[in-house]
Design a protein around this motif. Structure first.
Motif, mmCIF file in Angstrom:
data_model
loop_
_atom_site.group_PDB
_atom_site.id
_atom_site.type_symbol
_atom_site.label_atom_id
_atom_site.label_comp_id
_atom_site.label_asym_id
_atom_site.label_seq_id
_atom_site.Cartn_x
_atom_site.Cartn_y
_atom_site.Cartn_z
ATOM 1 N N ALA A 90 0.818 -1.400 -0.040
ATOM 2 C CA ALA A 90 0.078 -0.059 0.002
ATOM 3 C C ALA A 90 0.801 1.267 -0.046
ATOM 4 N N SER A 91 2.093 1.244 0.638
ATOM 5 C CA SER A 91 2.785 2.436 0.537
ATOM 6 C C SER A 91 3.385 2.723 -0.853
ATOM 7 N N SER A 92 3.198 1.828 -1.755
ATOM 8 C CA SER A 92 3.624 2.442 -3.089
ATOM 9 C C SER A 92 2.431 2.436 -4.072
ATOM 10 N N ALA A 93 1.261 2.380 -3.300
ATOM 11 C CA ALA A 93 0.056 2.650 -3.940
ATOM 12 C C ALA A 93 -0.413 4.220 -4.374
ATOM 13 N N PRO A 94 -1.015 4.674 -5.214
ATOM 14 C CA PRO A 94 -1.341 6.003 -5.429
ATOM 15 C C PRO A 94 -2.475 6.364 -4.489
ATOM 16 N N ARG A 95 -2.514 7.641 -4.205
ATOM 17 C CA ARG A 95 -3.561 8.044 -3.127
ATOM 18 C C ARG A 95 -4.366 9.287 -3.795
ATOM 19 N N CYS A 96 -5.265 9.582 -3.144
ATOM 20 C CA CYS A 96 -6.209 10.812 -3.505
ATOM 21 C C CYS A 96 -5.474 11.769 -2.694
ATOM 22 N N ILE A 97 -5.176 13.083 -3.374
ATOM 23 C CA ILE A 97 -4.401 14.006 -2.540
ATOM 24 C C ILE A 97 -5.230 14.952 -1.720
ATOM 25 N N GLY A 98 -6.647 14.784 -1.673
ATOM 26 C CA GLY A 98 -7.728 15.516 -0.981
ATOM 27 C C GLY A 98 -7.907 14.916 0.236
ATOM 28 N N CYS A 99 -7.970 13.581 0.582
ATOM 29 C CA CYS A 99 -8.320 12.829 1.671
ATOM 30 C C CYS A 99 -7.218 11.907 1.997
ATOM 31 N N GLY A 100 -6.462 11.490 1.366
ATOM 32 C CA GLY A 100 -5.350 10.569 1.481
ATOM 33 C C GLY A 100 -5.735 9.121 1.188
ATOM 34 N N SER A 101 -6.775 8.743 0.866
ATOM 35 C CA SER A 101 -7.248 7.300 0.691
ATOM 36 C C SER A 101 -6.672 6.779 -0.631
ATOM 37 N N LEU A 102 -6.508 5.425 -0.677
ATOM 38 C CA LEU A 102 -5.834 4.736 -1.650
ATOM 39 C C LEU A 102 -6.817 4.690 -2.853
ATOM 40 N N VAL A 103 -6.437 4.919 -4.067
ATOM 41 C CA VAL A 103 -7.344 4.737 -5.217
ATOM 42 C C VAL A 103 -6.794 3.723 -6.240
ATOM 43 N N ARG A 104 -7.688 3.136 -7.021
ATOM 44 C CA ARG A 104 -7.374 2.081 -8.085
ATOM 45 C C ARG A 104 -6.656 2.620 -9.111
ATOM 46 N N MET A 105 -6.790 3.697 -9.525
ATOM 47 C CA MET A 105 -5.800 4.521 -10.508
ATOM 48 C C MET A 105 -6.168 6.099 -10.667
ATOM 49 N N LEU A 106 -5.256 6.700 -11.162
ATOM 50 C CA LEU A 106 -5.334 8.239 -11.268
ATOM 51 C C LEU A 106 -6.115 8.834 -12.403
ATOM 52 N N TYR A 107 -6.004 8.016 -13.607
ATOM 53 C CA TYR A 107 -6.584 8.487 -14.593
ATOM 54 C C TYR A 107 -6.596 7.450 -15.605
ATOM 55 N N VAL A 108 -7.605 7.269 -16.674
ATOM 56 C CA VAL A 108 -7.783 6.716 -17.700
ATOM 57 C C VAL A 108 -7.264 7.371 -19.091
ATOM 58 N N GLN A 109 -6.562 6.686 -19.809
ATOM 59 C CA GLN A 109 -5.929 7.339 -21.087
ATOM 60 C C GLN A 109 -6.629 6.640 -22.157
ATOM 61 N N TYR A 110 -7.366 7.234 -22.945
ATOM 62 C CA TYR A 110 -8.327 6.838 -24.146
ATOM 63 C C TYR A 110 -7.415 6.935 -25.390
ATOM 64 N N SER A 111 -6.493 7.858 -25.548
ATOM 65 C CA SER A 111 -5.501 8.082 -26.742
ATOM 66 C C SER A 111 -4.620 9.155 -26.181
ATOM 67 N N PRO A 112 -3.159 9.144 -27.135
ATOM 68 C CA PRO A 112 -2.394 9.940 -26.450
ATOM 69 C C PRO A 112 -2.921 11.396 -26.210
ATOM 70 N N GLY A 113 -2.907 12.156 -25.090
ATOM 71 C CA GLY A 113 -3.231 13.596 -24.903
ATOM 72 C C GLY A 113 -4.623 13.628 -24.595
ATOM 73 N N ASN A 114 -5.462 12.358 -24.476
ATOM 74 C CA ASN A 114 -6.804 12.338 -24.127
ATOM 75 C C ASN A 114 -6.867 11.504 -23.095
ATOM 76 N N ILE A 115 -6.991 12.181 -22.062
ATOM 77 C CA ILE A 115 -7.233 11.113 -20.621
ATOM 78 C C ILE A 115 -8.492 11.821 -19.744
ATOM 79 N N ARG A 116 -8.839 10.995 -18.825
ATOM 80 C CA ARG A 116 -9.846 11.322 -17.999
ATOM 81 C C ARG A 116 -9.470 11.069 -16.580
ATOM 82 N N LEU A 117 -9.475 12.029 -15.540
ATOM 83 C CA LEU A 117 -9.016 11.869 -14.452
ATOM 84 C C LEU A 117 -10.096 11.167 -13.689
#
Length: 242
Positions: A14-41
């Motif tokens: 868990a120490s190497s897992a990404p976290r929500c910067i607001g509450c500090g909770s663990l998250v599954r992923m930070l964003y989804v990339q559909y194509s180069p330069g096209n992401i959804r947070l």
């Protein structure tokens, strides 16, 4: 644009897992990339806010927020940009430790009014540099021991070598303001510059320790202040020896 994806699938540490910067909770992923330069947070499942909006920010904005001691910026830097299991992390840790020691060695030399003299022989100059580097190494080791012991016994930080490496890296990286000491090589500066930099480094260390240990601010203030006072006393003692 700074963009990276950190999935948690199959990740046990868990120490190497990404976290929500607001509450500090663990998250599954930070964003989804559909194509180069096209992401959804992605949003945090706990607080329902965007997990890490800094992904789309320029580094200068992140740096400004770090200087302003925003907890969210430190969570982004320490949890979402650095990987404990990667070669990049190990390289950053080693480079940061060396830079930290050399900057403290330069600070000792600066406080000593420039320990080297142009009239000194090469052997004397080497011996003087060796004493300064050894002094910086000793005070940094004692300083880190105070931080780690405080994290263990006061904050009840779990005994895990990876977690302690995380604390060390957080303290070293949050001391980035030491780089301003290098400006004294170009511009003549009073000794008060050292004290101003030390105050900013102390406050930054407090925020970083609070982020990685997820502890109350009061305990982090006490641990960092005690460690820094000890370091200052050792520094004064070393200056008497040079």
């Amino acid at each position: 644009m700074l963009a990276f994806k950190i999935p948690m699938e199959g990740q046990n540490d868990a120490s190497s897992a990404p976290r929500c910067i607001g509450c500090g909770s663990l998250v599954r992923m930070l964003y989804v990339q559909y194509s180069p330069g096209n992401i959804r947070l992605m949003k945090c499942e706990k607080c329902k806010a965007v997990a890490d909006p800094y992904i789309e920010c320029e580094f200068m904005i992140i740096l400004i927020d770090l200087i302003l001691h925003k907890v969210e910026a430190y969570r982004h830097l320490l949890f979402n940009m650095l990987y404990l299991d990667s070669d990049v992390y190990k390289g950053i840790l080693q480079s940061s430790v060396l830079a930290y020691i050399f900057l403290d060695a330069y600070k000792i030399s600066f406080l000593n009014g420039g320990a080297l003299d142009s009239s000194d022989s090469l052997l004397s100059a080497i011996w003087c540099c060796a004493k300064i580097l050894t002094g910086a190494l000793v005070e940094d080791i004692i300083f880190m021991l105070f931080i780690l012991m405080g994290s263990k016994f006061v904050l009840n930080f779990s005994y895990n070598i990876e977690r302690y490496r995380e604390v060390i890296l957080a303290i070293i990286i949050s001391s980035y303001l030491k780089l301003f000491l290098l400006s004294t090589m170009v511009w003549e500066s009073p000794l008060s510059v050292i004290h101003i930099v030390n105050i900013f480094v102390l406050s930054s260390n407090i925020v970083a320790l609070r982020v990685v240990t997820r502890s109350q601010i009061g305990w982090c203030v006490g641990i960092c202040c005690l460690a820094h006072v000890t370091k200052i006393l050792i520094n004064h003692w070393l200056l008497q020896l040079l």
